[in-house]
Design an enzyme around this catalytic site. Structure first.
Site, PDB file in Angstrom:
ATOM      1  N   LYS A 241       0.865  -1.189   0.000  1.00  0.00           N
ATOM      2  CA  LYS A 241       0.000   0.000   0.000  1.00  0.00           C
ATOM      3  C   LYS A 241       0.899   1.234   0.000  1.00  0.00           C
ATOM      4  O   LYS A 241       1.799   1.359   0.831  1.00  0.00           O
ATOM      5  CB  LYS A 241      -0.872  -0.013   1.250  1.00  0.00           C
ATOM      6  CG  LYS A 241      -1.672   1.251   1.457  1.00  0.00           C
ATOM      7  CD  LYS A 241      -2.596   1.102   2.645  1.00  0.00           C
ATOM      8  CE  LYS A 241      -3.264   2.402   2.997  1.00  0.00           C
ATOM      9  NZ  LYS A 241      -4.260   2.233   4.046  1.00  0.00           N
TER      10      LYS A 241
HETATM   11  C1  R5P Z   1      -3.454   5.490   8.123  1.00  0.00           C
HETATM   12  O1  R5P Z   1      -2.824   5.456   9.154  1.00  0.00           O
HETATM   13  C2  R5P Z   1      -4.310   4.415   7.847  1.00  0.00           C
HETATM   14  O2  R5P Z   1      -3.546   3.292   7.803  1.00  0.00           O
HETATM   15  C3  R5P Z   1      -5.183   4.413   6.611  1.00  0.00           C
HETATM   16  O3  R5P Z   1      -5.511   3.098   6.356  1.00  0.00           O
HETATM   17  C4  R5P Z   1      -4.599   4.964   5.367  1.00  0.00           C
HETATM   18  O4  R5P Z   1      -4.013   6.199   5.565  1.00  0.00           O
HETATM   19  C5  R5P Z   1      -5.636   5.003   4.248  1.00  0.00           C
HETATM   20  O5  R5P Z   1      -6.632   5.834   4.539  1.00  0.00           O
HETATM   21  P1  R5P Z   1      -6.797   7.226   3.807  1.00  0.00           P
HETATM   22  O6  R5P Z   1      -7.350   6.899   2.447  1.00  0.00           O
HETATM   23  O7  R5P Z   1      -7.759   7.962   4.665  1.00  0.00           O
HETATM   24  O8  R5P Z   1      -5.464   7.868   3.719  1.00  0.00           O
END
Ligand code: R5P
Length: 294
Positions: free
Chosen positions: A205
């Site tokens: 990711k």
């Molecule tokens: C962040 O600490 C989290 O792991 C979220 O899963 C990640 O940032 C993804 O979420 P967003 O699309 O809100 O950035």
């Protein structure tokens, strides 16, 4: 030993040549065991090869994030529109029905909270392999801090999780965190995504960036992109569209879905981009239609 100075710059990414796939459609996972592939196939739709992951794990460092004050109310209505639910075991266990059909990606590491100036000093295991199996996890997510004080510790947690995951057929998602000293550049993401894959991540990711095509090409496993801070809906759809066109295999998106004025509209619109190749404008119409149905 590879050194840091005087290396030739990497430049030949063969962007016109698709990744070599040998008998299994999830990039770089053809040589894994059956159980691992079965879980990956629950995450990545065979028809598109892509995934929509809904991230609602923010509270593990931030407490009650805007839009996630009541996870039990906000997330269950979105389940029909996503492939994977990404959260901590505490929230999945307390707020998500065990009858849910979506795959589950359990965040298995903890980190310092936002109360600390530097959260990237390296955390520990929040959910061990026994608990992940008990949760029937389809994937285990590990936060990593490349270029930050917690780099070494987080890479060890990633590798140990990947070891346990390969024993029991549970894929590991390596999550790229961008430390406060790091810039969101192609150079950083090229290095970080590749390091995570080399250390055992089945899926990575990361974030969309200029030059993403090269980042995706050089990472031997699928990249899913985080959404980041809330953007206007059309901009978030444009980012997802560009990422998919340039080689991402999906999104792991949170705030741009659950902080939207129509979370169900955004979840469906993102799904159209990720799985059906809708343009941002076409997907935005989907969002508007769902929003207007309220
Ligand atoms: C962040 O600490 C989290 O792991 C979220 O899963 C990640 O940032 C993804 O979420 P967003 O699309 O809100 O950035």
């Amino acid at each position: 030993m590879a050194d840091n100075i005087g290396n030739k710059a990497a430049h030949d990414y063969h962007l016109d040549v698709p990744a070599v796939q040998e008998g299994f459609y999830v990039k770089g996972n053809a040589h894994c065991a059956w159980g691992m592939k079965n879980r990956l196939a629950r995450m990545f739709r065979p028809q598109s090869g892509n995934t929509v992951m809904l991230a609602f794990d923010h509270g593990y460092i931030m407490g009650p994030t805007a839009g996630l004050e009541r996870i039990d109310l906000v997330i269950p209505p979105l389940v029909p529109y996503v492939d994977v639910l990404m959260g901590t075991r505490g929230v999945i266990r307390s707020c998500i029905s065990p009858t849910v059909p979506a795959a589950k990606c359990v965040r298995v590491t903890y980190d310092s909270t936002v109360l600390y100036d530097d959260m990237s000093n390296g955390g520990g295991i929040a959910c061990d392999i026994d608990s992940a199996i008990e949760m029937n996890a389809d994937c285990m997510a590990v936060q990593t801090f490349i270029g930050a004080p917690g780099e070494s510790r987080s890479l060890e947690l990633l590798a140990r999780t990947a070891d346990a995951g390969s024993r029991y057929g549970i894929p590991t998602l390596g999550v790229v965190a961008v430390g406060k000293e790091m810039a969101r550049t192609e150079k950083f993401f090229l290095l970080a995504t590749r390091v995570l894959a080399e250390n055992g991540a089945n899926v990575v990711k990361s974030y969309y960036c200029e030059g993403f095509e090269r980042v995706a090409a050089a990472c031997p496993v699928p990249i899913v992109i985080a959404g980041g801070k809330k953007l206007p809906e059309l901009e978030a759809l444009e980012m997802a569209y560009r990422a998919i066109q340039e080689g991402a295999h999906g999104v792991d998106m949170g705030r741009n879905i659950f902080q939207s004025d129509s979370p169900a509209g955004m979840a469906q619109a993102i799904g159209k981009v990720v799985h059906e190749g809708y343009t941002p404008a076409q997907a935005h119409e989907v969002y508007q239609e769902v929003k207007n149905q309220r």
